[in-house]
Write a protein that holds these residues in place. Sequence first.
Motif, PDB file in Angstrom:
ATOM      1  N   LYS A   5       0.825  -1.202   0.000  1.00  0.00           N
ATOM      2  CA  LYS A   5       0.000   0.000   0.000  1.00  0.00           C
ATOM      3  C   LYS A   5       0.862   1.256   0.000  1.00  0.00           C
ATOM      4  O   LYS A   5       0.563   2.224  -0.676  1.00  0.00           O
ATOM      5  CB  LYS A   5      -0.927   0.006   1.213  1.00  0.00           C
ATOM      6  N   GLY A   6       1.922   1.238   0.797  1.00  0.00           N
ATOM      7  CA  GLY A   6       2.795   2.401   0.872  1.00  0.00           C
ATOM      8  C   GLY A   6       3.549   2.647  -0.419  1.00  0.00           C
ATOM      9  O   GLY A   6       3.651   3.783  -0.891  1.00  0.00           O
ATOM     10  N   THR A   7       4.058   1.588  -1.024  1.00  0.00           N
ATOM     11  CA  THR A   7       4.807   1.762  -2.275  1.00  0.00           C
ATOM     12  C   THR A   7       3.882   2.122  -3.427  1.00  0.00           C
ATOM     13  O   THR A   7       4.259   2.914  -4.286  1.00  0.00           O
ATOM     14  CB  THR A   7       5.603   0.491  -2.613  1.00  0.00           C
ATOM     15  N   ASN A   8       2.678   1.560  -3.443  1.00  0.00           N
ATOM     16  CA  ASN A   8       1.733   1.884  -4.523  1.00  0.00           C
ATOM     17  C   ASN A   8       1.235   3.317  -4.434  1.00  0.00           C
ATOM     18  O   ASN A   8       0.970   3.954  -5.449  1.00  0.00           O
ATOM     19  CB  ASN A   8       0.548   0.923  -4.502  1.00  0.00           C
ATOM     20  N   LEU A   9       1.092   3.823  -3.220  1.00  0.00           N
ATOM     21  CA  LEU A   9       0.628   5.195  -3.046  1.00  0.00           C
ATOM     22  C   LEU A   9       1.611   6.179  -3.673  1.00  0.00           C
ATOM     23  O   LEU A   9       1.222   7.057  -4.447  1.00  0.00           O
ATOM     24  CB  LEU A   9       0.455   5.511  -1.557  1.00  0.00           C
ATOM     25  N   PHE A  10       2.887   6.030  -3.356  1.00  0.00           N
ATOM     26  CA  PHE A  10       3.871   6.956  -3.895  1.00  0.00           C
ATOM     27  C   PHE A  10       4.147   6.686  -5.375  1.00  0.00           C
ATOM     28  O   PHE A  10       4.456   7.605  -6.125  1.00  0.00           O
ATOM     29  CB  PHE A  10       5.172   6.888  -3.095  1.00  0.00           C
ATOM     30  N   ALA A  11       4.045   5.441  -5.812  1.00  0.00           N
ATOM     31  CA  ALA A  11       4.284   5.129  -7.220  1.00  0.00           C
ATOM     32  C   ALA A  11       3.183   5.701  -8.109  1.00  0.00           C
ATOM     33  O   ALA A  11       3.435   6.038  -9.273  1.00  0.00           O
ATOM     34  CB  ALA A  11       4.380   3.620  -7.413  1.00  0.00           C
ATOM     35  N   SER A  12       1.983   5.837  -7.577  1.00  0.00           N
ATOM     36  CA  SER A  12       0.881   6.367  -8.388  1.00  0.00           C
ATOM     37  C   SER A  12       1.033   7.858  -8.660  1.00  0.00           C
ATOM     38  O   SER A  12       0.416   8.380  -9.578  1.00  0.00           O
ATOM     39  CB  SER A  12      -0.456   6.099  -7.698  1.00  0.00           C
ATOM     40  N   TRP A  13       1.857   8.539  -7.888  1.00  0.00           N
ATOM     41  CA  TRP A  13       2.061   9.973  -8.098  1.00  0.00           C
ATOM     42  C   TRP A  13       3.172  10.273  -9.096  1.00  0.00           C
ATOM     43  O   TRP A  13       3.416  11.435  -9.412  1.00  0.00           O
ATOM     44  CB  TRP A  13       2.400  10.660  -6.790  1.00  0.00           C
ATOM     45  N   GLY A  14       3.887   9.266  -9.549  1.00  0.00           N
ATOM     46  CA  GLY A  14       4.965   9.471 -10.518  1.00  0.00           C
ATOM     47  C   GLY A  14       6.201  10.075  -9.873  1.00  0.00           C
ATOM     48  O   GLY A  14       6.594   9.694  -8.772  1.00  0.00           O
ATOM     49  N   ASP A  15       6.819  11.037 -10.561  1.00  0.00           N
ATOM     50  CA  ASP A  15       8.044  11.660 -10.044  1.00  0.00           C
ATOM     51  C   ASP A  15       7.773  12.470  -8.782  1.00  0.00           C
ATOM     52  O   ASP A  15       8.620  12.526  -7.885  1.00  0.00           O
ATOM     53  CB  ASP A  15       8.677  12.564 -11.111  1.00  0.00           C
ATOM     54  N   GLY A  23       5.659  11.701  -6.514  1.00  0.00           N
ATOM     55  CA  GLY A  23       5.581  10.699  -5.452  1.00  0.00           C
ATOM     56  C   GLY A  23       6.948  10.247  -4.991  1.00  0.00           C
ATOM     57  O   GLY A  23       7.162  10.014  -3.798  1.00  0.00           O
ATOM     58  N   ARG A  24       7.878  10.097  -5.926  1.00  0.00           N
ATOM     59  CA  ARG A  24       9.236   9.706  -5.563  1.00  0.00           C
ATOM     60  C   ARG A  24       9.898  10.786  -4.705  1.00  0.00           C
ATOM     61  O   ARG A  24      10.549  10.489  -3.703  1.00  0.00           O
ATOM     62  CB  ARG A  24      10.069   9.460  -6.818  1.00  0.00           C
ATOM     63  N   ILE A  25       9.709  12.040  -5.082  1.00  0.00           N
ATOM     64  CA  ILE A  25      10.251  13.153  -4.298  1.00  0.00           C
ATOM     65  C   ILE A  25       9.597  13.201  -2.920  1.00  0.00           C
ATOM     66  O   ILE A  25      10.271  13.383  -1.905  1.00  0.00           O
ATOM     67  CB  ILE A  25      10.074  14.487  -5.049  1.00  0.00           C
ATOM     68  N   ALA A  26       8.284  13.018  -2.869  1.00  0.00           N
ATOM     69  CA  ALA A  26       7.570  13.031  -1.586  1.00  0.00           C
ATOM     70  C   ALA A  26       8.009  11.871  -0.707  1.00  0.00           C
ATOM     71  O   ALA A  26       8.164  12.028   0.512  1.00  0.00           O
ATOM     72  CB  ALA A  26       6.060  12.962  -1.829  1.00  0.00           C
ATOM     73  N   PHE A  27       8.248  10.704  -1.309  1.00  0.00           N
ATOM     74  CA  PHE A  27       8.708   9.541  -0.556  1.00  0.00           C
ATOM     75  C   PHE A  27      10.042   9.826   0.119  1.00  0.00           C
ATOM     76  O   PHE A  27      10.205   9.607   1.321  1.00  0.00           O
ATOM     77  CB  PHE A  27       8.828   8.326  -1.479  1.00  0.00           C
ATOM     78  N   TYR A  28      11.010  10.307  -0.644  1.00  0.00           N
ATOM     79  CA  TYR A  28      12.332  10.572  -0.072  1.00  0.00           C
ATOM     80  C   TYR A  28      12.294  11.727   0.934  1.00  0.00           C
ATOM     81  O   TYR A  28      12.990  11.690   1.949  1.00  0.00           O
ATOM     82  CB  TYR A  28      13.358  10.847  -1.165  1.00  0.00           C
ATOM     83  N   LEU A  29      11.488  12.732   0.664  1.00  0.00           N
ATOM     84  CA  LEU A  29      11.350  13.842   1.601  1.00  0.00           C
ATOM     85  C   LEU A  29      10.762  13.360   2.929  1.00  0.00           C
ATOM     86  O   LEU A  29      11.265  13.708   4.007  1.00  0.00           O
ATOM     87  CB  LEU A  29      10.482  14.938   0.987  1.00  0.00           C
ATOM     88  N   LEU A  30       9.737  12.551   2.860  1.00  0.00           N
ATOM     89  CA  LEU A  30       9.118  12.005   4.060  1.00  0.00           C
ATOM     90  C   LEU A  30      10.070  11.072   4.803  1.00  0.00           C
ATOM     91  O   LEU A  30      10.201  11.150   6.033  1.00  0.00           O
ATOM     92  CB  LEU A  30       7.827  11.258   3.693  1.00  0.00           C
ATOM     93  N   LEU A  31      10.773  10.228   4.077  1.00  0.00           N
ATOM     94  CA  LEU A  31      11.689   9.277   4.696  1.00  0.00           C
ATOM     95  C   LEU A  31      12.844   9.984   5.399  1.00  0.00           C
ATOM     96  O   LEU A  31      13.138   9.701   6.569  1.00  0.00           O
ATOM     97  CB  LEU A  31      12.227   8.302   3.648  1.00  0.00           C
TER      98      LEU A  31
END
Length: 107
Positions: A63-73, A75-83
């Motif tokens: 669920k976590g990986t699909n959420l950020f993957a659905s946002w595209g680039d 989402g990738r930026i948001a993932f790393y920023l959040l992490l």
Amino acid sequence: MKLTPNNLRISLERKDRLGFWTIAACVLVIFISAFISPPFATVFAASTIVGLPVLWLLILSPKGTNLFASWGDLGRIAFYLLLFSYIALAKSVLVPVVMAVIQHALA
């Protein structure tokens, strides 16, 4: 690739056991290190308590990986920023607080 082969009628499901193996390994390390070096066991236990839920939600959970993957680039930026924000918060605030709670409970 089809998820259900036509001739076998068996659905192919992914077995997500990596999270459980990770938790078991951390508990084993804490248990063994408690006999060898109790201060390390305390720090590792606090880091495990703080770090494993985020690891599970962001990386191991589909669920976590699909959420950020659905946002595209974005989402990738948001993932790393959040992490990285959580890692910085955990290092400076959460791990010392959990360590203090563990030491208070052991005393």
